[in-house]
Design a protein around this motif. Structure first.
Motif: not given
Length: 390
Positions: A26, A175-177, A179, A287
């Motif tokens: 990334r 950054e994945r929240r 999603w 997570e």
């Protein structure tokens, strides 16, 4: 006459674990987006290779965890440390970025600094100096120019311990929240045939064989204690490819219907469906928090690790608790990681209890505690470029 075009920047990266490989990939993509034409070299895994890195050797050569494993592979690791440092020195990059895996990457950094004190070195992911071996922070000043921290409290920790300059760039999980929030968990319920009448319990004993060896016994005994007190549950164990076969064989002896899953999207769907989780201490606690799943955090380390670590006593061990600055989620470590304590703590989360309500309130505060205005990979890339362009 116009000036010749500036040569492309050269960046040397060193990652030693799968998590570092993901971070490195990334970072490389963020760097390329801001400065096209960057030349990358160093050591990384398949994700970094896919992003344009020609790795010196397979990252699996150095991905060993724990003091016992390090001792066993020490001659091989020392050779790879020498090779990596020499390659960095010969490449003469604009900046060196070491990513996590401090037992390997920091030894490489020290060799580079001795030979080329002019080369700037950035450490992406702070070692856990807030948990153990706090003296490392001050020692890092000799060979690290800046630490890029994933956790918001780490800059203050380094300042207090006399460590290098440290900048919070944000945790990649944030950054994945969106999603995670967009995932529909009901399809997983239907595919696995999960009962709407029984609570769903997640069991997460870790992804490393050493963790499984230490935690499988107490976690299994905890499930047996829950059954003995009348609980009826469905259980899901998210796992990874390298230990899936071991996990599938062992869950055959568990007292509840148990499903082993590997797909990452399904893992987060399970997090959203579950009533509670019994989790090994680690990134998984963040997570779970981002998915809104109440949890009990448990862990054991072996005796050899205790001797090596020179443990200090941080206020909390679970990352979700450290981020919040409070013990919102119970931590049952070492002597407390036993079914007599784990089972009652879990039982308090399986129905609508004051403890469950308290955890849900705390879970709602975690995303804000780790969020930033700038995406973490971009924030990290900006700091790396600041060093490369000096």
């Amino acid at each position: 006459m116009s000036a010749p075009p500036a040569r492309p920047l050269r960046i040397f990266l060193v990652a030693g674990e799968h998590s570092g490989d993901a971070l490195g990939a990334r970072l490389m993509m963020a760097l390329t987006a801001q400065r096209p034409g960057i030349s990358f070299s160093g050591v990384g895994g398949p994700r970094m290779t896919g992003a344009g890195l020609n790795s010196l050797f397979p990252m699996s050569d150095i991905a060993v965890i724990g003091p016992a494993a390090i001792i066993e592979h020490l001659p091989h690791l020392l050779r790879r440390i020498r090779e990596t440092a020499q390659a960095a020195i010969e490449a003469s990059p604009d900046v060196v970025v070491i990513i996590d895996a401090p037992e390997f990457t920091h030894r490489v950094a020290r060799r580079i600094r001795r030979a080329r004190p002019d080369l700037r070195i950035v450490n992406y992911v702070s070692p856990s100096v807030w948990a153990w071996r706090s003296w490392r922070a001050a020692r890092m000043r000799a060979y690290v120019d800046e630490v890029l921290a994933l956790l918001p409290f780490e800059p203050d920790v380094h300042a207090r311990l006399g460590g290098p300059p440290c900048t919070y760039v944000g945790h990649p999980l944030i950054e994945r929240r969106h999603w995670i929030n967009a995932l529909d968990p009901q399809g997983l319920r239907e595919r696995l045939g999960l009962s709407v009448e029984r609570p769903l319990l997640l069991v997460l004993p870790g992804s490393r064989r050493s963790e499984l060896a230490r935690l499988w016994g107490p976690f299994t005994a905890t499930l047996e204690a829950l059954r003995a007190t009348g609980h009826r549950l469905d259980v899901i164990v998210p796992t990874v490819e390298n230990v899936r076969e071991i996990v599938e064989e062992r869950v055959k002896h568990w007292p509840f219907p148990t499903h082993v899953i590997e797909d990452e999207a399904d893992k987060f769907r399970a997090f959203k469906l579950a009533s509670a989780a019994l989790a090994a201490s680690g990134t998984v606690t963040l997570e779970l928090a981002l998915a809104g799943c109440p949890m009990i955090v448990a862990y054991r380390v072996d005796r050899l690790a205790l001797l090596f670590r020179r443990l200090v006593r941080p206020p909390h061990f679970a990352l979700a608790n450290l981020v919040l600055g409070e013990r919102a989620f119970p931590e049952l470590m070492q002597e407390s990681c036993v079914p007599e304590e784990l089972a009652p703590a879990l039982a308090a989360l399986l129905t609508d209890t004051p403890e469950r309500a308290r955890q849900l309130e705390a879970l709602a505060r975690v995303p804000e505690a780790i969020s930033m205005g700038t995406p973490p990979a971009i924030a990290a890339a900006m700091r790396v470029l600041a060093h490369a362009e000096r």
